[in-house]
Motif scaffolding. Sequence first.
Motif, PDB file in Angstrom:
ATOM      1  N   LEU A  76       6.391  54.854  75.609  1.00 23.63           N
ATOM      2  CA  LEU A  76       5.148  54.400  76.236  1.00 23.63           C
ATOM      3  C   LEU A  76       4.347  53.480  75.307  1.00 23.63           C
ATOM      4  N   VAL A  77       4.303  53.826  74.022  1.00 19.91           N
ATOM      5  CA  VAL A  77       3.602  52.972  73.056  1.00 19.91           C
ATOM      6  C   VAL A  77       4.300  51.619  72.951  1.00 19.91           C
ATOM      7  N   ALA A  78       5.634  51.626  72.896  1.00 16.42           N
ATOM      8  CA  ALA A  78       6.387  50.369  72.829  1.00 16.42           C
ATOM      9  C   ALA A  78       6.125  49.525  74.070  1.00 16.42           C
ATOM     10  N   TRP A  79       6.137  50.157  75.242  1.00 19.52           N
ATOM     11  CA  TRP A  79       5.873  49.432  76.492  1.00 19.52           C
ATOM     12  C   TRP A  79       4.477  48.816  76.476  1.00 19.52           C
ATOM     13  N   PHE A 107      11.152  32.130  79.505  1.00 20.45           N
ATOM     14  CA  PHE A 107      10.532  31.134  80.376  1.00 20.45           C
ATOM     15  C   PHE A 107       9.339  31.655  81.181  1.00 20.45           C
ATOM     16  N   TYR A 108       9.183  32.959  81.272  1.00 18.98           N
ATOM     17  CA  TYR A 108       8.092  33.501  82.090  1.00 18.98           C
ATOM     18  C   TYR A 108       7.167  34.390  81.262  1.00 18.98           C
ATOM     19  N   THR A 109       6.910  33.968  80.049  1.00 16.93           N
ATOM     20  CA  THR A 109       5.964  34.649  79.177  1.00 16.93           C
ATOM     21  C   THR A 109       4.758  33.750  78.957  1.00 16.93           C
ATOM     22  N   ASP A 110       3.597  34.192  79.384  1.00 15.95           N
ATOM     23  CA  ASP A 110       2.349  33.433  79.217  1.00 15.95           C
ATOM     24  C   ASP A 110       1.458  34.149  78.213  1.00 15.95           C
ATOM     25  N   ASP A 111       0.603  33.379  77.556  1.00 16.20           N
ATOM     26  CA  ASP A 111      -0.383  33.945  76.607  1.00 16.20           C
ATOM     27  C   ASP A 111       0.292  34.849  75.586  1.00 16.20           C
ATOM     28  N   PHE A 112       1.317  34.306  74.940  1.00 21.78           N
ATOM     29  CA  PHE A 112       2.080  35.089  73.977  1.00 21.78           C
ATOM     30  C   PHE A 112       1.238  35.427  72.754  1.00 21.78           C
ATOM     31  N   ARG A 113       1.267  36.722  72.347  1.00 24.03           N
ATOM     32  CA  ARG A 113       0.558  37.199  71.157  1.00 24.03           C
ATOM     33  C   ARG A 113       1.562  37.908  70.266  1.00 24.03           C
ATOM     34  N   VAL A 114       1.700  37.412  69.053  1.00 26.05           N
ATOM     35  CA  VAL A 114       2.785  37.867  68.187  1.00 26.05           C
ATOM     36  C   VAL A 114       2.516  39.238  67.571  1.00 26.05           C
ATOM     37  N   LEU A 115       1.240  39.562  67.247  1.00 23.62           N
ATOM     38  CA  LEU A 115       0.955  40.822  66.558  1.00 23.62           C
ATOM     39  C   LEU A 115       1.328  42.055  67.390  1.00 23.62           C
ATOM     40  N   PRO A 116       0.951  42.128  68.677  1.00 21.60           N
ATOM     41  CA  PRO A 116       1.391  43.299  69.455  1.00 21.60           C
ATOM     42  C   PRO A 116       2.912  43.398  69.558  1.00 21.60           C
ATOM     43  N   LEU A 117       3.582  42.241  69.649  1.00 22.32           N
ATOM     44  CA  LEU A 117       5.040  42.282  69.745  1.00 22.32           C
ATOM     45  C   LEU A 117       5.656  42.812  68.454  1.00 22.32           C
ATOM     46  N   LEU A 118       5.129  42.371  67.318  1.00 22.43           N
ATOM     47  CA  LEU A 118       5.615  42.907  66.040  1.00 22.43           C
ATOM     48  C   LEU A 118       5.293  44.392  65.934  1.00 22.43           C
ATOM     49  N   GLY A 119       4.111  44.776  66.435  1.00 26.21           N
ATOM     50  CA  GLY A 119       3.750  46.195  66.414  1.00 26.21           C
ATOM     51  C   GLY A 119       4.685  47.036  67.264  1.00 26.21           C
ATOM     52  N   ALA A 120       5.210  46.454  68.345  1.00 29.87           N
ATOM     53  CA  ALA A 120       6.119  47.199  69.221  1.00 29.87           C
ATOM     54  C   ALA A 120       7.418  47.543  68.529  1.00 29.87           C
ATOM     55  N   LEU A 121       7.774  46.771  67.504  1.00 32.64           N
ATOM     56  CA  LEU A 121       9.016  47.051  66.792  1.00 32.64           C
ATOM     57  C   LEU A 121       8.974  48.400  66.076  1.00 32.64           C
ATOM     58  N   VAL A 122       7.771  48.875  65.718  1.00 33.56           N
ATOM     59  CA  VAL A 122       7.655  50.157  65.008  1.00 33.56           C
ATOM     60  C   VAL A 122       8.066  51.329  65.902  1.00 33.56           C
ATOM     61  N   PRO A 123       7.447  51.519  67.095  1.00 36.11           N
ATOM     62  CA  PRO A 123       7.903  52.632  67.940  1.00 36.11           C
ATOM     63  C   PRO A 123       9.339  52.467  68.417  1.00 36.11           C
TER      64      PRO A 123
END
Length: 442
Positions: free
Chosen positions: A237-240, A198-214
Amino acid sequence: MTSHNPPPERRGVRRLFARTSWPEARFLADVLRMETVGGALLLFGAVIALGWANSPWGDAYAELGRWVPWSGGSALHLDLDLATWAADGLLAIFFFVVGLELKREFVAGELRDPRRAALPVVAAVGGMTLPALIYVGVNLGAGGEGLRGWAIPTATDIAFALAVLAVIGAYLPQGLRAFLLTLAVVDDLLAITIIAIFYTDDFRVLPLLGALVPIALFGLLVQRRRTWWWALVPLALVAWTLVHSSGVHATVAGVLLGFTVPVLARQGRDGRPAPGLAERLEHKWRPISAGFAVPVFAFFAAGVSLRGADLGAVFTDPIVIGVVLGLVVGKVVGILGSTFLLARFTRARLDEDITWSDLLGVSFLAGIGFTVSLLIGELAFGSDGMAGDNVKAAVLTGSLISALLASVVLVRRNRAYRMIALKEQVDLNQDGVPDVYQKPGG
């Protein structure tokens, strides 16, 4: 003298708030000690912030929070001021510890048994739903931006609550303390879900998918018990950074990383079970979370300035009324009501050592909604401006009232349990385990 009577569960009567196992009790005692110190530091940081913000040097406090230490990080959305670094960065450490705690509870703690988990889960849901409904009811007529803050009074600050409990409730039953800790863990899980959805604005899917790698690499290393700090810390730190860039609140990265850590221990070389990796990491990172990350966040988040403010207008603001009523009334009625209904429909009874008055006091403690409530308030209304300041004033007021009411109830109950403890001293066996934990069903 060991009792030979069968435990209540064996006679067909289910007991709520029953005593936990001895290993769980020892773990709980360690957590209580650390969170008590952390709660005291958190309170110290909040008091310093309030004093500074309302002093003649209040402008310097505001400027410190707005200072951007790395203006060149705009490409990665890291050109953040100090207050935001405290909320998004340092609180990720807090939520990493929460993730470890949640994983442990689900795998080896109270939440692994569906029957024992039902009570704190139901109580936590009731204690979050009713405050939200009260807030919405108060602000529905006002409409507009006020409704964005519906989740502010839903959270419980476990460090602050346990610090109060440690000061006023040294003799309260262990089952009651375990209930408060487990309820707060479930509360944190639900609060994390609310923030992510409920408190996520300007959601961008590519960085979130990229975070799954680290996160996956981090999980691979810890699953193989490779605790190389020079690999795990950079991966974290990369995931964050990627989660922050995606628009999802960056503290969610801490929870996801915590979930990857194995809980169950492997047998040591001497044949004895070694501590699980989750427990070891929690032991290392909890002092940093409770002793540094959360108090620093409290310092930057709690500094509401009341200089020249119209206090009458502040405390008639629907946002303030909704937050205060949600924390003070909603939490108590939600937790007590859901527990009563669970007991009524399952024909369960309170444990012999616990009364409904004890539960009333703990329900008031759950109304101390400091850290996560302030965080949700910032996400809903920002850290500056009238609405943001009013949220801070409301959270501080509601938490203080809840702490005072809890103290009134629990000081009296603690006095009664102290008299019982003086009459029935608990002996320790040669193995260091209290006799009460060696009774059948203990």
